[in-house]
Design a protein around this motif. Structure first.
Motif, PDB file in Angstrom:
ATOM      1  N   ALA A 138      -6.999  17.419   6.410  1.00  0.00           N
ATOM      2  CA  ALA A 138      -7.886  16.281   6.679  1.00  0.00           C
ATOM      3  C   ALA A 138      -7.534  15.617   8.000  1.00  0.00           C
ATOM      4  N   ARG A 139      -6.222  15.478   8.281  1.00  0.00           N
ATOM      5  CA  ARG A 139      -5.804  14.877   9.549  1.00  0.00           C
ATOM      6  C   ARG A 139      -6.246  15.733  10.731  1.00  0.00           C
ATOM      7  N   ALA A 140      -6.143  17.058  10.598  1.00  0.00           N
ATOM      8  CA  ALA A 140      -6.542  17.950  11.692  1.00  0.00           C
ATOM      9  C   ALA A 140      -8.047  17.852  11.957  1.00  0.00           C
ATOM     10  N   VAL A 141      -8.852  17.800  10.910  1.00  0.00           N
ATOM     11  CA  VAL A 141     -10.306  17.689  11.084  1.00  0.00           C
ATOM     12  C   VAL A 141     -10.657  16.349  11.721  1.00  0.00           C
ATOM     13  N   ALA A 142      -9.997  15.272  11.267  1.00  0.00           N
ATOM     14  CA  ALA A 142     -10.267  13.947  11.839  1.00  0.00           C
ATOM     15  C   ALA A 142      -9.912  13.907  13.321  1.00  0.00           C
ATOM     16  N   GLU A 143      -8.840  14.612  13.711  1.00  0.00           N
ATOM     17  CA  GLU A 143      -8.449  14.635  15.123  1.00  0.00           C
ATOM     18  C   GLU A 143      -9.494  15.346  15.972  1.00  0.00           C
ATOM     19  N   GLN A 144     -10.033  16.473  15.491  1.00  0.00           N
ATOM     20  CA  GLN A 144     -11.065  17.180  16.254  1.00  0.00           C
ATOM     21  C   GLN A 144     -12.382  16.391  16.278  1.00  0.00           C
ATOM     22  N   ARG A 145     -12.601  15.611  15.252  1.00  0.00           N
ATOM     23  CA  ARG A 145     -13.784  14.737  15.265  1.00  0.00           C
ATOM     24  C   ARG A 145     -13.697  13.740  16.416  1.00  0.00           C
ATOM     25  N   ARG A 146     -12.511  13.238  16.710  1.00  0.00           N
ATOM     26  CA  ARG A 146     -12.340  12.314  17.831  1.00  0.00           C
ATOM     27  C   ARG A 146     -12.643  13.017  19.152  1.00  0.00           C
ATOM     28  N   GLY A 152     -23.720 -17.389  19.204  1.00  0.00           N
ATOM     29  CA  GLY A 152     -22.409 -17.985  19.410  1.00  0.00           C
ATOM     30  C   GLY A 152     -21.327 -16.946  19.169  1.00  0.00           C
ATOM     31  N   ARG A 153     -20.225 -17.048  19.872  1.00  0.00           N
ATOM     32  CA  ARG A 153     -19.147 -16.064  19.753  1.00  0.00           C
ATOM     33  C   ARG A 153     -17.803 -16.765  19.614  1.00  0.00           C
ATOM     34  N   SER A 154     -16.934 -16.144  18.840  1.00  0.00           N
ATOM     35  CA  SER A 154     -15.594 -16.678  18.643  1.00  0.00           C
ATOM     36  C   SER A 154     -14.719 -16.331  19.841  1.00  0.00           C
ATOM     37  N   PRO A 155     -13.576 -16.990  19.988  1.00  0.00           N
ATOM     38  CA  PRO A 155     -12.619 -16.585  21.037  1.00  0.00           C
ATOM     39  C   PRO A 155     -12.156 -15.144  20.808  1.00  0.00           C
ATOM     40  N   GLU A 156     -11.792 -14.481  21.890  1.00  0.00           N
ATOM     41  CA  GLU A 156     -11.402 -13.076  21.796  1.00  0.00           C
ATOM     42  C   GLU A 156      -9.996 -12.940  21.217  1.00  0.00           C
ATOM     43  N   LEU A 157      -9.774 -11.792  20.545  1.00  0.00           N
ATOM     44  CA  LEU A 157      -8.485 -11.530  19.913  1.00  0.00           C
ATOM     45  C   LEU A 157      -8.171 -10.047  20.052  1.00  0.00           C
ATOM     46  N   GLY A 158      -6.951  -9.717  20.424  1.00  0.00           N
ATOM     47  CA  GLY A 158      -6.529  -8.331  20.547  1.00  0.00           C
ATOM     48  C   GLY A 158      -5.878  -7.830  19.266  1.00  0.00           C
ATOM     49  N   ILE A 159      -6.363  -6.708  18.726  1.00  0.00           N
ATOM     50  CA  ILE A 159      -5.813  -6.122  17.512  1.00  0.00           C
ATOM     51  C   ILE A 159      -5.846  -4.595  17.640  1.00  0.00           C
ATOM     52  N   THR A 160      -5.231  -3.927  16.688  1.00  0.00           N
ATOM     53  CA  THR A 160      -5.388  -2.481  16.543  1.00  0.00           C
ATOM     54  C   THR A 160      -6.502  -2.238  15.530  1.00  0.00           C
ATOM     55  N   LEU A 161      -7.575  -1.595  15.939  1.00  0.00           N
ATOM     56  CA  LEU A 161      -8.722  -1.404  15.058  1.00  0.00           C
ATOM     57  C   LEU A 161      -8.327  -0.490  13.901  1.00  0.00           C
ATOM     58  N   PRO A 162      -8.539  -0.934  12.659  1.00  0.00           N
ATOM     59  CA  PRO A 162      -8.097  -0.139  11.508  1.00  0.00           C
ATOM     60  C   PRO A 162      -8.738   1.251  11.478  1.00  0.00           C
ATOM     61  N   SER A 163      -7.927   2.231  11.095  1.00  0.00           N
ATOM     62  CA  SER A 163      -8.409   3.601  10.904  1.00  0.00           C
ATOM     63  C   SER A 163      -7.979   4.074   9.521  1.00  0.00           C
ATOM     64  N   ARG A 164      -8.665   5.066   9.003  1.00  0.00           N
ATOM     65  CA  ARG A 164      -8.318   5.581   7.687  1.00  0.00           C
ATOM     66  C   ARG A 164      -7.048   6.430   7.792  1.00  0.00           C
ATOM     67  N   ILE A 165      -6.166   6.268   6.807  1.00  0.00           N
ATOM     68  CA  ILE A 165      -4.929   7.037   6.768  1.00  0.00           C
ATOM     69  C   ILE A 165      -5.161   8.294   5.935  1.00  0.00           C
ATOM     70  N   PHE A 166      -5.118   9.456   6.578  1.00  0.00           N
ATOM     71  CA  PHE A 166      -5.267  10.734   5.876  1.00  0.00           C
ATOM     72  C   PHE A 166      -3.882  11.290   5.577  1.00  0.00           C
ATOM     73  N   LEU A 167      -3.611  11.552   4.299  1.00  0.00           N
ATOM     74  CA  LEU A 167      -2.326  12.096   3.888  1.00  0.00           C
ATOM     75  C   LEU A 167      -2.316  13.617   3.904  1.00  0.00           C
ATOM     76  N   ASP A 168      -3.481  14.229   3.730  1.00  0.00           N
ATOM     77  CA  ASP A 168      -3.573  15.690   3.726  1.00  0.00           C
ATOM     78  C   ASP A 168      -3.565  16.206   5.163  1.00  0.00           C
TER      79      ASP A 168
END
Length: 519
Positions: free
Chosen positions: A265-273, A246-262
């Protein structure tokens, strides 16, 4: 024809043929069996005794329903889908004939001898059917109406929340005939309705409030998913033991991502994408020699860009890297990107880059956090399946050790970054957390695993909130106040639950004492 006419002047051959056809039609499905019994040399019954038949319905184990025994008066019965019809026949030398007839046709069961003149016959029931048993002179019929196994009905109870660690808080309800057995979050890009649904399993360890009026609640990590931070369409899927979804009705959201302050860390996470979104390597120019240093030229543009960016990031380690583990990890990733022959050679690279980004963001605290989460998952799973006291005691000790290491690493990281909060407030938080863990352990020992699981999740959230507030910094030790208040509230709530459990145990003990004394 003339010879037949001379031998059969009264045309009895036609009457005989008609009688045989009518008899075969009247006998129906049992015609072949009766004909075989008539010409068989073996006796049908043992010692002239009547054949006895015991019949019952065995529902699927997941329904939790007891077997349905069929008496002589019970000829029509409702049964769950997937049940088995079982007939135990005694007193017949020959194997009984058990036949099922439904919309798909007819099927004859294979009878197995389980004793002297005792037979066991079984048939699976999937649709409405008529069951017929022929054993010697005994003929019995049953009409079965199947109760279909409905798919679970799933409904989201609230718009999902998110936290800075890249976790989504899901609250949903599930209604099923016999209970759901598995849950998952399904998602796809909001801009591509034709894309296939991706599935993130929801493990039992992450579920709280299971089968209560508040529904099912879980905190699911989505930060490492390639769609993290983008708009997606989600739905909750629930599976039951009968194979229905069984499945629930669909819902549009922004999928949570981790917030990197350093920044690193942000640069490495971007290249990982870029690594995550890289396409398969297309066939290119054939090289006369292997030339490992030129393999990157055959890679997709995304991988080439990631290799160049990571190489540039690690160009001056003396000035930009306080942690040699981060630098060595990035250099190893660059070399792996450059020398890989095909996409399969990059398996696990995105996970390595994720750990490097966490290390750059949190320092050694990242390892302590990973160990704490592993201990939390193991303890939550044990509470969910009702593990015994010995196993729970060992898991509680492991969780406490991981929590102590996490607190120590968090204090060391705060001291290293010059953000150490007030020492008295830090010790107060540590003592309150220890008190909450002791209360949680006591609740589990009293058998209240549901509240213990909920309290464990609250404790883990408080630990993560302490880390977030440490990263934000504060003055005059003010950061500990909201944490202390949250811990105090959780302790009071858990204390009320423990008190109720103790009262219930005391009442049960008193009743047992009265019964033993003849009261």
């Amino acid at each position: 024809k003339a010879a037949w006419a001379r031998q059969d002047r009264w045309a009895l051959r036609g009457s005989l043929t008609l009688a045989l056809l009518v008899s075969w039609f009247m006998a129906g499905p049992a015609a072949q069996d009766r004909l075989g019994e008539a010409f068989s040399l073996a006796p049908i019954q043992v010692g002239g005794l009547d054949v006895s038949v015991d019949a019952w319905i065995d529902p699927p184990a997941y329904t939790g329903r007891a077997p349905i025994f069929l008496s002589a008066e019970t000829r029509t019965v409702e049964v769950p889908a997937g049940s088995s019809f079982i007939a135990r026949t005694a007193g017949s030398r020959r194997a009984p004939v058990l036949t099922r007839r439904d919309g798909a046709g007819s099927e004859r069961a294979t009878s197995t001898a389980i004793g002297d003149s005792v037979w066991d016959s079984r048939l699976a029931i999937a649709d409405d059917a008529t069951i017929r048993l022929a054993a010697g002179s005994t003929r019995q019929n049953w009409t079965l109406t199947v109760i279909p196994d409905r798919a679970p009905v799933v409904r989201l109870l609230a718009v999902p929340d998110a936290n800075s660690s890249g976790e989504i808080d899901l609250q949903f309800s599930v209604v099923d005939d016999y209970g759901a057995t598995a849950y998952a979050l399904e998602l796809r890009p909001e801009t591509d309705p034709g894309a296939p649904w991706e599935r993130i399993e929801i493990t039992p360890a992450g579920i709280t409030n299971l089968d209560t009026e508040d529904g099912v609640r879980t905190l699911l990590e989505t930060a490492q998913h390639k769609l993290a931070g983008s708009r997606v369409t989600i739905r909750i899927a629930a599976d039951d033991a009968g194979g229905n979804t069984g499945r629930s009705p669909e819902l549009g959201i922004t999928l949570p991502s981790r917030i990197f302050l350093d920044a690193l860390a942000r640069a490495v996470a971007e290249q990982r994408r870029n690594v995550l979104y890289a396409e398969d390597v297309a066939p290119g120019m054939a090289y006369l020699a292997d030339e490992p240093e030129r393999r990157i030229e055959r890679a997709p543009e995304g991988l080439q860009f990631a290799a160049r960016a990571l190489d540039a990031i690690t160009d001056a380690p003396t000035h930009f890297f306080d942690d040699p583990v981060v630098y060595l990890g990035l250099r190893a990733s660059v070399q792996r990107l450059r020398r890989s022959r095909q996409q399969a050679d990059l398996a696990g690279l995105e996970a390595d880059l994720w750990q490097i980004a966490l290390r750059a963001e949190l320092g050694s605290l990242a390892d302590a956090e990973a160990a704490l989460r592993a201990a939390e998952r193991a303890l939550m799973e044990a509470l969910a399946r009702g593990a015994d006291e010995t196993e729970l005691a060992a898991l509680f000790d492991a969780f406490q050790e991981a929590m102590d290491n996490y607190m120590a690493a968090m204090a060391a990281e705060a001291a290293r970054s010059g953000e150490m909060a007030d020492t008295e407030a830090q010790s107060l938080d540590g003592a309150a957390l220890q008190e909450m863990l002791d209360a949680l352990r006591e609740a589990a020992e009293l058998g209240d695993t549901a509240d213990a699981r909920q309290a464990l999740q609250q404790l883990s959230e408080l630990l993560r909130n302490m880390q977030m507030q440490m990263g934000q910094g504060s003055g005059e030790g003010e950061q500990s106040d909201p944490i202390s208040e949250a811990i105090q509230d959780a302790l009071e709530e858990l204390g009320d639950v423990i008190g109720s459990q103790r009262d219930l145990q005391d009442q049960t003990f008193g009743l047992n004492q009265e019964q033993e004394s003849g009261g």
